[in-house]
Design a protein around this motif. Sequence first.
Motif, PDB file in Angstrom:
ATOM      1  N   GLY A   8      83.830   4.351  30.506  1.00  0.00           N
ATOM      2  CA  GLY A   8      84.511   3.309  31.260  1.00  0.00           C
ATOM      3  C   GLY A   8      84.073   3.151  32.697  1.00  0.00           C
ATOM      4  N   GLY A   9      83.206   4.028  33.171  1.00  0.00           N
ATOM      5  CA  GLY A   9      82.739   3.897  34.535  1.00  0.00           C
ATOM      6  C   GLY A   9      81.818   2.706  34.699  1.00  0.00           C
ATOM      7  N   GLY A  10      81.475   2.408  35.952  1.00  0.00           N
ATOM      8  CA  GLY A  10      80.582   1.296  36.202  1.00  0.00           C
ATOM      9  C   GLY A  10      80.653   0.826  37.629  1.00  0.00           C
ATOM     10  N   LEU A  11      80.089  -0.352  37.867  1.00  0.00           N
ATOM     11  CA  LEU A  11      80.065  -0.966  39.190  1.00  0.00           C
ATOM     12  C   LEU A  11      81.133  -2.056  39.246  1.00  0.00           C
ATOM     13  N   VAL A  12      81.943  -2.023  40.280  1.00  0.00           N
ATOM     14  CA  VAL A  12      83.010  -3.012  40.439  1.00  0.00           C
ATOM     15  C   VAL A  12      83.124  -3.374  41.910  1.00  0.00           C
ATOM     16  N   GLN A  13      83.546  -4.605  42.165  1.00  0.00           N
ATOM     17  CA  GLN A  13      83.720  -5.046  43.546  1.00  0.00           C
ATOM     18  C   GLN A  13      85.030  -4.495  44.114  1.00  0.00           C
ATOM     19  N   PRO A  14      85.109  -4.365  45.421  1.00  0.00           N
ATOM     20  CA  PRO A  14      86.375  -3.942  46.039  1.00  0.00           C
ATOM     21  C   PRO A  14      87.513  -4.858  45.609  1.00  0.00           C
ATOM     22  N   GLY A  15      88.645  -4.249  45.304  1.00  0.00           N
ATOM     23  CA  GLY A  15      89.791  -5.006  44.812  1.00  0.00           C
ATOM     24  C   GLY A  15      89.835  -5.128  43.308  1.00  0.00           C
ATOM     25  N   GLY A  16      88.769  -4.761  42.644  1.00  0.00           N
ATOM     26  CA  GLY A  16      88.693  -4.858  41.195  1.00  0.00           C
ATOM     27  C   GLY A  16      89.342  -3.699  40.480  1.00  0.00           C
ATOM     28  N   SER A  17      89.224  -3.713  39.152  1.00  0.00           N
ATOM     29  CA  SER A  17      89.858  -2.695  38.323  1.00  0.00           C
ATOM     30  C   SER A  17      88.861  -2.107  37.329  1.00  0.00           C
ATOM     31  N   LEU A  18      89.103  -0.873  36.962  1.00  0.00           N
ATOM     32  CA  LEU A  18      88.382  -0.202  35.892  1.00  0.00           C
ATOM     33  C   LEU A  18      89.368   0.672  35.137  1.00  0.00           C
TER      34      LEU A  18
END
Length: 125
Positions: A8-18
């Motif tokens: 489930g890891g990865g790259l996400v923008q600030p404010g996003g969810s994982l």
Amino acid sequence: QVHLEESGGGLVQPGGSLRLSCAASGSIFSNNAMGWYRQVLGKQRELVAVITSTGGMTKYTESVKGRFTISRDNARKLVDLQMNSLKPEDTATYYCRLFPTVGSSLLPARGPDYWGQGTQVTVSS
């Protein structure tokens, strides 16, 4: 023997969810507490969130309270970490841990302690 595998890891923008998941093999899953920890290169591994064997009690590090939620499904041998409102300082490798505690508490007990291989979370624009 217990094997833990994170996903489930990865790259996400600030404010996003994982949402991170940890799948366990072995028969002792439901009798042990579970936790998510994180580590940045060159720094100590830190606790993010832990949950008791029954799921009845949780504990979070101060910086993630109100943003992260740990949960577990003993029937499916899964422990998840829902991460919302992510910040750049949440960037780290996240590890799943299975560890023995006294009954359904978070008091540590003697016994085997297992870790997964980790999954990278990067929060960046």
